[in-house]
Design an enzyme around this catalytic site. Structure first.
Site, PDB file in Angstrom:
ATOM      1  N   GLY A   6       0.828  -1.213   0.000  1.00  0.00           N
ATOM      2  CA  GLY A   6       0.000   0.000   0.000  1.00  0.00           C
ATOM      3  C   GLY A   6       0.855   1.253   0.000  1.00  0.00           C
ATOM      4  N   ARG A  67       0.603  -4.795  -5.551  1.00  0.00           N
ATOM      5  CA  ARG A  67       0.675  -6.067  -4.829  1.00  0.00           C
ATOM      6  C   ARG A  67       0.911  -7.097  -5.923  1.00  0.00           C
ATOM      7  NH1 ARG A  67      -0.814  -4.165   0.337  1.00  0.00           N
ATOM      8  NH2 ARG A  67      -2.561  -2.718   0.281  1.00  0.00           N
ATOM      9  N   ASP A  98       5.498  -5.072   5.905  1.00  0.00           N
ATOM     10  CA  ASP A  98       6.089  -6.361   6.280  1.00  0.00           C
ATOM     11  C   ASP A  98       5.993  -7.390   5.160  1.00  0.00           C
ATOM     12  OD1 ASP A  98       3.342  -6.377   6.637  1.00  0.00           O
ATOM     13  OD2 ASP A  98       3.389  -7.733   8.355  1.00  0.00           O
ATOM     14  N   THR A 121       4.306   2.237   5.632  1.00  0.00           N
ATOM     15  CA  THR A 121       2.919   1.770   5.697  1.00  0.00           C
ATOM     16  C   THR A 121       2.163   2.616   6.712  1.00  0.00           C
ATOM     17  OG1 THR A 121       1.438  -0.007   6.412  1.00  0.00           O
ATOM     18  CG2 THR A 121       3.644  -0.085   7.302  1.00  0.00           C
ATOM     19  N   ASP A 123      -0.115   1.516   8.506  1.00  0.00           N
ATOM     20  CA  ASP A 123      -0.697   0.642   9.535  1.00  0.00           C
ATOM     21  C   ASP A 123       0.075   0.579  10.860  1.00  0.00           C
ATOM     22  OD1 ASP A 123      -2.604  -0.011   7.634  1.00  0.00           O
ATOM     23  OD2 ASP A 123      -1.563  -1.833   6.981  1.00  0.00           O
ATOM     24  N   ASP A 125       2.326  -1.590  11.687  1.00  0.00           N
ATOM     25  CA  ASP A 125       2.172  -3.003  12.065  1.00  0.00           C
ATOM     26  C   ASP A 125       3.451  -3.801  11.829  1.00  0.00           C
ATOM     27  OD1 ASP A 125       2.190  -2.917   9.314  1.00  0.00           O
ATOM     28  OD2 ASP A 125       0.525  -4.301   9.045  1.00  0.00           O
ATOM     29  N   ARG A 167      -5.594  -2.703   8.506  1.00  0.00           N
ATOM     30  CA  ARG A 167      -5.567  -4.147   8.227  1.00  0.00           C
ATOM     31  C   ARG A 167      -5.837  -4.925   9.513  1.00  0.00           C
ATOM     32  NH1 ARG A 167      -1.599  -7.037   3.919  1.00  0.00           N
ATOM     33  NH2 ARG A 167      -1.202  -4.904   3.361  1.00  0.00           N
TER      34      ARG A 167
HETATM   35  P1  ADP Z   1       2.885  -4.548   2.591  1.00  0.00           P
HETATM   36  O1  ADP Z   1       4.257  -4.586   2.079  1.00  0.00           O
HETATM   37  O2  ADP Z   1       2.333  -3.162   2.689  1.00  0.00           O
HETATM   38  O3  ADP Z   1       2.704  -5.355   3.865  1.00  0.00           O
HETATM   39  P2  ADP Z   1       1.669  -6.740   1.098  1.00  0.00           P
HETATM   40  O4  ADP Z   1       1.507  -7.629   2.261  1.00  0.00           O
HETATM   41  O5  ADP Z   1       0.555  -6.665   0.120  1.00  0.00           O
HETATM   42  O6  ADP Z   1       1.932  -5.220   1.494  1.00  0.00           O
HETATM   43  O7  ADP Z   1       3.007  -7.188   0.344  1.00  0.00           O
HETATM   44  C1  ADP Z   1       3.442  -6.496  -0.818  1.00  0.00           C
HETATM   45  C2  ADP Z   1       4.023  -7.468  -1.786  1.00  0.00           C
HETATM   46  O8  ADP Z   1       5.173  -8.108  -1.215  1.00  0.00           O
HETATM   47  C3  ADP Z   1       3.113  -8.621  -2.165  1.00  0.00           C
HETATM   48  O9  ADP Z   1       2.156  -8.267  -3.146  1.00  0.00           O
HETATM   49  C4  ADP Z   1       4.139  -9.613  -2.726  1.00  0.00           C
HETATM   50  O10 ADP Z   1       4.546  -9.237  -4.011  1.00  0.00           O
HETATM   51  C5  ADP Z   1       5.305  -9.410  -1.765  1.00  0.00           C
HETATM   52  N1  ADP Z   1       5.252 -10.423  -0.703  1.00  0.00           N
HETATM   53  C6  ADP Z   1       4.482 -10.450   0.399  1.00  0.00           C
HETATM   54  N2  ADP Z   1       4.681 -11.564   1.139  1.00  0.00           N
HETATM   55  C7  ADP Z   1       5.623 -12.283   0.469  1.00  0.00           C
HETATM   56  C8  ADP Z   1       6.255 -13.541   0.695  1.00  0.00           C
HETATM   57  N3  ADP Z   1       5.986 -14.300   1.769  1.00  0.00           N
HETATM   58  N4  ADP Z   1       7.155 -13.966  -0.210  1.00  0.00           N
HETATM   59  C9  ADP Z   1       7.453 -13.224  -1.307  1.00  0.00           C
HETATM   60  N5  ADP Z   1       6.885 -12.028  -1.573  1.00  0.00           N
HETATM   61  C10 ADP Z   1       5.986 -11.559  -0.709  1.00  0.00           C
HETATM   62  O1  F6P Z   2      -1.641  -1.602   4.360  1.00  0.00           O
HETATM   63  C1  F6P Z   2      -2.272  -0.394   4.090  1.00  0.00           C
HETATM   64  C2  F6P Z   2      -3.753  -0.609   3.874  1.00  0.00           C
HETATM   65  O2  F6P Z   2      -4.336   0.647   3.558  1.00  0.00           O
HETATM   66  C3  F6P Z   2      -4.499  -1.278   5.028  1.00  0.00           C
HETATM   67  O3  F6P Z   2      -4.800  -0.374   6.074  1.00  0.00           O
HETATM   68  C4  F6P Z   2      -5.715  -1.802   4.309  1.00  0.00           C
HETATM   69  O4  F6P Z   2      -6.276  -2.918   4.991  1.00  0.00           O
HETATM   70  C5  F6P Z   2      -5.153  -2.227   2.984  1.00  0.00           C
HETATM   71  O5  F6P Z   2      -3.963  -1.481   2.781  1.00  0.00           O
HETATM   72  C6  F6P Z   2      -6.081  -1.987   1.825  1.00  0.00           C
HETATM   73  O6  F6P Z   2      -5.442  -2.409   0.680  1.00  0.00           O
HETATM   74  P1  F6P Z   2      -5.987  -2.110  -0.781  1.00  0.00           P
HETATM   75  O7  F6P Z   2      -5.839  -0.633  -1.033  1.00  0.00           O
HETATM   76  O8  F6P Z   2      -5.091  -2.927  -1.660  1.00  0.00           O
HETATM   77  O9  F6P Z   2      -7.409  -2.524  -0.809  1.00  0.00           O
END
Ligand code: ADP
Ligand code: F6P
Length: 320
Positions: A6, A67, A98, A121, A123, A125, A167
């Site tokens: 995000g 993502r 994360d 982020t 969040d 978190d 989240r």
């Molecule tokens: P954020 O980084 O804000 O927590 P996401 O959880 O959506 O957002 O993770 C962002 C991107 O990081 C995912 O769309 C994916 O491409 C990559 N990613 C997340 N988890 C993994 C994982 N366990 N292994 C490899 N890539 C990952």
């Molecule tokens: O991680 C940031 C965040 O805005 C969370 O607070 C929320 O749950 C999520 O992303 C929403 O993701 P998306 O914009 O992909 O629907």
């Protein structure tokens, strides 16, 4: 460098810091567009001081983000490493959350390419960092919006359920709720059965009403297990209340970053480059007790994000 997951206000300030710190040390800096998806699609361009001019005040990310489910596979990460090597890129800065760091660690372990993370982020978190880029702005935005809702709540003697992002984490709800003087704050970490949640809200409203309160703002974290504010509103209606709902959603993710987030992002972005120059192979540049620190992605992956139980108690005491 890429931004992933995000978007968060302040990511542009971090991008600017990485570019200008890198160039100041004689390093070539490339921007990868659209996160890991763009890396796989070779959406890479060299950056210069002007590419990051006039962006520190802008929300979102000029590099754009995504993502990328494909990045969970080894095949995709192998391709990503090949793309980086093709451009002569020998280290990567990942600005994200994360999830992005899990991808960063996998890429680093499988390819040997050093990867440093900058926590971006709204969040808040991510374990082992007291702060993340975007959180402060998101909370300030939430407070401004709830102040406006409060005007209507007071004028009409109404109950409002205000859903905020975060989240699975209740930190945005907790800080926004305290800052806006909410009567109740509901967070996933409290992990209460939904009947108990409704009981608590009803007694808080009734207690307030007995004291002469005519309006109630209840801040609800989106991750609460009872399934969102619409369901909660229905449960309150079934008990004879007439609540209104407001879902702040992505309004909290956009907008110009606060002074705090600009400074945080500028510092962490600059330190991420210093870390790579000093030979660091992997890890996040976070903040703890006002000190910038480096934490291995491995440690981050093993730990649950912390939640401030103390602050939740403070919130309850203040919202009599
Ligand atoms: P954020 O980084 O804000 O927590 P996401 O959880 O959506 O957002 O993770 C962002 C991107 O990081 C995912 O769309 C994916 O491409 C990559 N990613 C997340 N988890 C993994 C994982 N366990 N292994 C490899 N890539 C990952
Ligand atoms: O991680 C940031 C965040 O805005 C969370 O607070 C929320 O749950 C999520 O992303 C929403 O993701 P998306 O914009 O992909 O629907």
């Amino acid at each position: 460098m890429l931004t992933s997951g995000g978007d968060a206000p302040g990511m542009n300030a971090a991008i600017r810091a990485v570019v200008r710190t890198g160039l100041a040390h004689g390093i070539e800096v490339f921007g990868i567009h659209r996160g890991y998806s763009g890396l796989l699609e070779d959406m890479i361009q060299p950056m210069n001081p002007s590419s990051v001019a006039n962006i520190i005040q802008r929300g979102g990310t000029i590099l754009r983000t995504s993502r990328c489910p494909e990045f969970h596979t080894k095949t995709a990460r192998k391709k990503a490493a090949e793309v980086l090597k093709k451009h002569g890129i020998d280290a990567l800065v990942v600005i994200g959350g994360d999830g992005s760091f899990r991808g960063a660690l996998a890429l680093q372990q499988e390819s040997g390419i050093p990867v440093v993370g900058v926590p971006g982020t709204i969040d808040l978190d991510i374990p082992f960092t007291d702060d993340t880029i975007g959180f402060d702005t998101a909370v300030n935005t939430g407070i401004v919006l709830i102040d406006k809702i409060r005007d209507t709540a007071s004028s009409h003697d109404r109950i409002f359920l205000v859903e905020v992002m975060g989240r699975h984490c209740g930190m945005i709800a907790l800080h926004t709720g305290i800052g806006a003087g909410a009567e109740s704050i509901l967070v996933p970490e409290a992990n209460l059965p939904k009947e108990k949640v409704v009981d608590e809200i009803c007694s808080s409203i009734d207690r307030g009403t007995r004291r002469g309160k005519t309006s109630h703002i209840i801040v609800v974290a989106e991750g609460c297990s009872f399934g969102g504010v619409t369901k909660l509103a229905k449960m309150l209606e079934d008990r004879g209340y007439d609540p209104r709902i407001a879902i702040l959603g992505h309004t909290q993710r956009g907008g110009s970053p606060s002074a705090h987030d600009r400074l945080l992002a500028s510092t962490l972005g600059a330190v991420s480059v210093h870390a790579l120059l000093s030979g660091i192979k992997e890890g996040m540049i976070g903040v703890h007790a006002d000190e910038v620190n480096l934490v291995s992605f491995k440690k981050i992956n093993e730990k649950q994000p912390k939640f401030s139980e103390e602050l939740l108690k403070v919130a309850k005491t203040l919202a009599v």
